[in-house]
Design an enzyme around this catalytic site. Structure first.
Site, PDB file in Angstrom:
ATOM      1  N   HIS A   3       0.703  -1.303   0.092  1.00 18.12           N
ATOM      2  CA  HIS A   3      -0.524  -0.098   0.250  1.00 18.12           C
ATOM      3  C   HIS A   3       0.799   0.810   0.008  1.00 18.12           C
ATOM      4  O   HIS A   3       2.209   1.413   0.368  1.00 18.12           O
ATOM      5  CB  HIS A   3      -0.821   0.208   1.056  1.00 18.12           C
ATOM      6  CG  HIS A   3      -1.881  -0.817   1.818  1.00 18.12           C
ATOM      7  ND1 HIS A   3      -3.362  -1.675  -0.007  1.00 18.12           N
ATOM      8  CD2 HIS A   3      -1.708  -2.182   2.253  1.00 18.12           C
ATOM      9  CE1 HIS A   3      -3.282  -2.488   1.079  1.00 18.12           C
ATOM     10  NE2 HIS A   3      -2.817  -2.410   2.064  1.00 18.12           N
ATOM     11  N   CYS A  29      -4.198   4.784  -3.001  1.00 18.98           N
ATOM     12  CA  CYS A  29      -2.901   3.596  -3.022  1.00 18.98           C
ATOM     13  C   CYS A  29      -3.030   3.297  -4.489  1.00 18.98           C
ATOM     14  O   CYS A  29      -3.507   3.075  -4.908  1.00 18.98           O
ATOM     15  CB  CYS A  29      -3.773   2.874  -2.072  1.00 18.98           C
ATOM     16  SG  CYS A  29      -2.326   1.288  -1.797  1.00 18.98           S
ATOM     17  N   HIS A  53      -4.197   0.183  -5.509  1.00 20.91           N
ATOM     18  CA  HIS A  53      -4.690  -0.939  -5.180  1.00 20.91           C
ATOM     19  C   HIS A  53      -6.196   0.478  -6.223  1.00 20.91           C
ATOM     20  O   HIS A  53      -7.115   0.348  -5.590  1.00 20.91           O
ATOM     21  CB  HIS A  53      -5.171  -0.924  -3.652  1.00 20.91           C
ATOM     22  CG  HIS A  53      -4.508  -2.482  -3.496  1.00 20.91           C
ATOM     23  ND1 HIS A  53      -2.893  -1.730  -2.637  1.00 20.91           N
ATOM     24  CD2 HIS A  53      -4.403  -3.180  -4.411  1.00 20.91           C
ATOM     25  CE1 HIS A  53      -3.196  -3.753  -2.128  1.00 20.91           C
ATOM     26  NE2 HIS A  53      -3.246  -3.990  -3.212  1.00 20.91           N
ATOM     27  N   MET A  58      -9.487   2.070  -3.357  1.00 21.26           N
ATOM     28  CA  MET A  58      -8.807   2.004  -2.097  1.00 21.26           C
ATOM     29  C   MET A  58      -8.273   3.871  -2.037  1.00 21.26           C
ATOM     30  O   MET A  58      -6.934   3.795  -3.341  1.00 21.26           O
ATOM     31  CB  MET A  58      -7.747   1.180  -1.947  1.00 21.26           C
ATOM     32  CG  MET A  58      -6.594   1.748  -0.459  1.00 21.26           C
ATOM     33  SD  MET A  58      -5.995   0.304  -0.005  1.00 21.26           S
ATOM     34  CE  MET A  58      -4.971   1.106   0.913  1.00 21.26           C
TER      35      MET A  58
HETATM   36 CU   LIG Z   1      -3.410  -0.303  -1.429  1.00 19.19          CU
END
Ligand SMILES: [Cu+2]
Length: 169
Positions: free
Chosen positions: A98, A154, A157, A162
């Site tokens: 992340h 992120c 993601h 995200m």
């Molecule tokens: Cu992430």
């Protein structure tokens, strides 16, 4: 020949679908890189926008968890309201890698210079490094930055939704 062509197309589609982190990262970086021209021009106009030196937090530190599991990928809380001078500490809970990357066109005008200065070890402008280990954390001071809404995501993601918002009062 026809079958061969079809195979290639299917293969390409699969590569695109399964491209994973690196591909998403490229896309996200490209998307984020487009707006800075305007952003830095704006930052240059505002003398009070920041000198490029990091400013330490003077207030509270708020925690945001970075989570990835069977239920999806998210920041928790995704929306957080803080005061100028506070800090936000992102902590890796599960599902790495992340990171924290701000959209240059979705932060207040004149915010980019100081926010960038307040971000340790950026991987690219307004983008934190990637974190891979549980309990790893990353803290950003929101001292010296303008009040307003800071939207971030992120990099690995983004496609999974995200993303988060920090509202600085
Ligand atoms: Cu992430």
């Amino acid at each position: 020949m026809r079958n061969l062509g079809r195979g290639v197309i299917v293969g390409l589609a699969m590569v695109t679908a399964c491209g994973g982190g690196a591909k998403n990262a490229d896309t996200a970086t490209t998307g984020a890189a487009a707006p800075p021209a305007g952003a830095s021009a704006a930052a240059g106009t505002g003398a009070a926008a920041g000198t490029g030196a990091a400013q330490a937090a003077t207030g509270q530190t708020h925690e945001v968890k970075m989570v990835g599991d069977a239920n999806g990928y998210k920041y928790d809380p995704a929306n957080l309201t803080i005061k100028r001078g506070d800090a936000v500490r992102w902590v890796l809970v599960s599902g790495p890698p992340h990171n924290v990357s701000f959209w240059t066109d979705s932060i207040p005008a004149n915010a980019a210079t100081q926010l960038g200065a307040n971000m340790p070890n950026p991987m690219s402008p307004l983008t934190s490094p990637l974190f891979n280990n549980v309990n790893e954390s990353y803290t950003i001071s929101f001292a010296g930055v303008p009040a307003g809404t800071y939207k971030y995501f992120c990099t690995p993601h983004l496609a999974m939704g995200m993303r988060g918002t920090i509202t600085v009062q």
